[in-house]
Design a protein around this motif. Structure first.
Motif, PDB file in Angstrom:
ATOM      1  N   VAL A 188       0.835  -1.209   0.000  1.00 22.58           N
ATOM      2  CA  VAL A 188       0.000   0.000   0.000  1.00 22.58           C
ATOM      3  C   VAL A 188       0.869   1.258   0.000  1.00 22.58           C
ATOM      4  N   ARG A 189       2.013   1.177   0.675  1.00 24.40           N
ATOM      5  CA  ARG A 189       2.940   2.322   0.660  1.00 24.40           C
ATOM      6  C   ARG A 189       3.391   2.615  -0.769  1.00 24.40           C
ATOM      7  N   ALA A 190       3.613   1.526  -1.525  1.00 26.74           N
ATOM      8  CA  ALA A 190       4.038   1.708  -2.918  1.00 26.74           C
ATOM      9  C   ALA A 190       2.912   2.337  -3.742  1.00 26.74           C
ATOM     10  N   ILE A 191       1.667   1.902  -3.503  1.00 29.51           N
ATOM     11  CA  ILE A 191       0.531   2.495  -4.239  1.00 29.51           C
ATOM     12  C   ILE A 191       0.448   3.989  -3.901  1.00 29.51           C
ATOM     13  N   ALA A 192       0.608   4.303  -2.605  1.00 30.21           N
ATOM     14  CA  ALA A 192       0.537   5.704  -2.163  1.00 30.21           C
ATOM     15  C   ALA A 192       1.605   6.547  -2.863  1.00 30.21           C
ATOM     16  N   ASP A 193       2.840   6.050  -2.887  1.00 24.47           N
ATOM     17  CA  ASP A 193       3.931   6.798  -3.527  1.00 24.47           C
ATOM     18  C   ASP A 193       3.649   7.013  -5.005  1.00 24.47           C
ATOM     19  N   LEU A 194       3.176   5.945  -5.651  1.00 22.64           N
ATOM     20  CA  LEU A 194       2.894   6.017  -7.083  1.00 22.64           C
ATOM     21  C   LEU A 194       1.837   7.085  -7.372  1.00 22.64           C
ATOM     22  N   VAL A 195       0.738   7.050  -6.604  1.00 23.82           N
ATOM     23  CA  VAL A 195      -0.351   8.001  -6.844  1.00 23.82           C
ATOM     24  C   VAL A 195       0.133   9.430  -6.573  1.00 23.82           C
ATOM     25  N   LYS A 196       0.830   9.624  -5.447  1.00 26.57           N
ATOM     26  CA  LYS A 196       1.292  10.974  -5.091  1.00 26.57           C
ATOM     27  C   LYS A 196       2.249  11.508  -6.150  1.00 26.57           C
ATOM     28  N   GLU A 197       3.177  10.652  -6.574  1.00 27.82           N
ATOM     29  CA  GLU A 197       4.190  11.064  -7.560  1.00 27.82           C
ATOM     30  C   GLU A 197       3.584  11.397  -8.922  1.00 27.82           C
ATOM     31  N   LYS A 198       2.674  10.536  -9.377  1.00 27.41           N
ATOM     32  CA  LYS A 198       2.194  10.685 -10.758  1.00 27.41           C
ATOM     33  C   LYS A 198       0.892  11.482 -10.868  1.00 27.41           C
ATOM     34  N   PHE A 199       0.076  11.508  -9.795  1.00 32.53           N
ATOM     35  CA  PHE A 199      -1.241  12.158  -9.911  1.00 32.53           C
ATOM     36  C   PHE A 199      -1.485  13.228  -8.841  1.00 32.53           C
ATOM     37  N   GLY A 200      -0.613  13.310  -7.856  1.00 33.52           N
ATOM     38  CA  GLY A 200      -0.745  14.345  -6.832  1.00 33.52           C
ATOM     39  C   GLY A 200      -1.280  13.818  -5.509  1.00 33.52           C
ATOM     40  N   ARG A 201      -0.866  14.510  -4.429  1.00 29.22           N
ATOM     41  CA  ARG A 201      -1.212  14.108  -3.069  1.00 29.22           C
ATOM     42  C   ARG A 201      -2.725  14.095  -2.833  1.00 29.22           C
ATOM     43  N   ASP A 202      -3.442  15.064  -3.453  1.00 28.44           N
ATOM     44  CA  ASP A 202      -4.897  15.159  -3.238  1.00 28.44           C
ATOM     45  C   ASP A 202      -5.608  13.887  -3.662  1.00 28.44           C
ATOM     46  N   LYS A 203      -5.159  13.319  -4.768  1.00 27.34           N
ATOM     47  CA  LYS A 203      -5.775  12.091  -5.278  1.00 27.34           C
ATOM     48  C   LYS A 203      -5.594  10.961  -4.254  1.00 27.34           C
ATOM     49  N   TRP A 204      -4.397  10.889  -3.647  1.00 25.82           N
ATOM     50  CA  TRP A 204      -4.156   9.838  -2.652  1.00 25.82           C
ATOM     51  C   TRP A 204      -5.069  10.038  -1.437  1.00 25.82           C
ATOM     52  N   GLU A 205      -5.223  11.293  -1.008  1.00 27.44           N
ATOM     53  CA  GLU A 205      -6.103  11.583   0.137  1.00 27.44           C
ATOM     54  C   GLU A 205      -7.531  11.122  -0.175  1.00 27.44           C
ATOM     55  N   GLU A 206      -7.966  11.377  -1.406  1.00 18.10           N
ATOM     56  CA  GLU A 206      -9.312  10.971  -1.837  1.00 18.10           C
ATOM     57  C   GLU A 206      -9.468   9.444  -1.777  1.00 18.10           C
ATOM     58  N   ILE A 207      -8.403   8.750  -2.228  1.00 13.29           N
ATOM     59  CA  ILE A 207      -8.424   7.276  -2.236  1.00 13.29           C
ATOM     60  C   ILE A 207      -8.513   6.753  -0.803  1.00 13.29           C
ATOM     61  N   LEU A 208      -7.732   7.375   0.097  1.00 10.74           N
ATOM     62  CA  LEU A 208      -7.748   6.975   1.505  1.00 10.74           C
ATOM     63  C   LEU A 208      -9.162   7.105   2.071  1.00 10.74           C
TER      64      LEU A 208
END
Ligand code: HEM
Length: 181
Positions: A6-26
Motif C-alpha cells: 500500500v505504501r508503494a501504491i501511495a507513492d505512485l499516486v502521489k508522484e504521478k497524480f498528486g497528493r490530493d488524489k491519494w487523500e481521496e483514495i484513503l
C-alpha cells in the motif's frame, strides 16, 4: 498482505497524480486523511483490494491499467529504494527473474505473516522461459506486470505474455547461456 504494498501504491499516486488524489483514495477506502501505513503492518487482503478499487475510481482508470502501472512501479522504482542491497546483486532481467522464487522464500523466513507466491520455471528454449505462478490469491495480472517491471528496471526489451491463469511466457532478447545448460 504487507502494508509495504500500500505504501508503494501511495507513492505512485502521489508522484504521478498528486497528493490530493491519494487523500481521496484513503477517504474512499475508509481511512482518515493523512493515514500513514507502516511497512511491516499487516493489512487484510480485502482491504488492499478495496484501496486498489478506490484507486481505479479516483483515477478513473480500469483495473488492468492500475495493476500494470503498479507492478511496473513496484519493481522498477519503489522496491530498488527499499531493497537496495538485494537489487545490487541482480545482473540482468534473466538473473533477477530466475532468482525470484528463492528471494520470496527468503522473505517468508524473515517476515512474520508474509505469504508471497511460489514460482516455477520451465525453459522452452534458451531464451524462452515459462514462469508458473502458484498462489491462492489469483493475482496473475499483477505477476505479469511485475515481470514487465523487471524488464523496465534493466532497460531490457523482454516480451511478456500471459499464457493462462497460471503461466506467463517470457522471451529474452539476448542469446545467453542460462545456468544449468
Ligand atoms: C526484489 C523484488 C521483490 C521483493 C522484495 C518482493 C517481495 C514481496 C512481498 C514482501 C510480497 C507480499 C507478501 C505478503 O504480504 O504476503 C510480495 C508479493 C508478491 N510478489 Fe514479490 N517481490 C519482489 C519482486 C517480485 C517479482 C519480480 C514478481 C514477479 C515475478 C513478484 C511477484 C509477486 C506477487 C504476484 C505477489 C502478490 C502475492 C500473491 O500473489 O500471492 N514479486 N512480494
Amino acid at each position: 498482505m504487507k502494508a509495504i504494498i500500500v505504501r508503494a501504491i501511495a507513492d505512485l499516486v502521489k508522484e504521478k497524480f498528486g497528493r490530493d488524489k491519494w487523500e481521496e483514495i484513503l477517504e474512499k477506502s475508509g481511512y482518515p486523511k493523512g493515514y500513514y501505513f507502516l511497512t511491516s503492518q499487516d493489512i487484510d487482503d480485502g482491504k488492499v483490494m478495496g484501496i486498489i478499487g478506490s484507486t481505479c475510481e479516483v483515477l478513473n482508470a480500469p483495473l488492468d491499467k492500475v495493476i500494470d502501472l503498479f507492478g511496473i512501479y513496484w519493481v522498477s522504482i519503489f522496491a530498488p529504494k527499499f531493497y537496495t542491497d538485494l537489487f545490487k546483486k541482480f545482473t540482468s532481467a534473466r538473473d533477477m527473474l530466475t532468482k525470484m522464487n528463492s528471494i520470496h522464500t527468503m522473505i517468508v523466513q524473515n517476515t512474520v505473516n508474509a505469504r508471497p507466491p511460489a514460482i516455477e520455471y520451465n525453459w522452452q528454449d534458451k531464451n524462452t522461459l515459462i514462469m508458473t505462478y502458484k498462489s491462492e490469491r489469483g493475482l496473475i495480472d499483477l505477476f505479469v506486470a511485475l515481470i514487465k517491471g523487471v524488464g523496465v528496471y534493466f532497460k531490457e526489451n523482454i516480451e511478456v505474455s500471459k499464457v493462462d491463469e497460471r503461466n506467463v511466457k517470457v522471451v529474452f532478447p539476448q542469446p545467453q547461456q542460462q545456468p544449468g545448460f
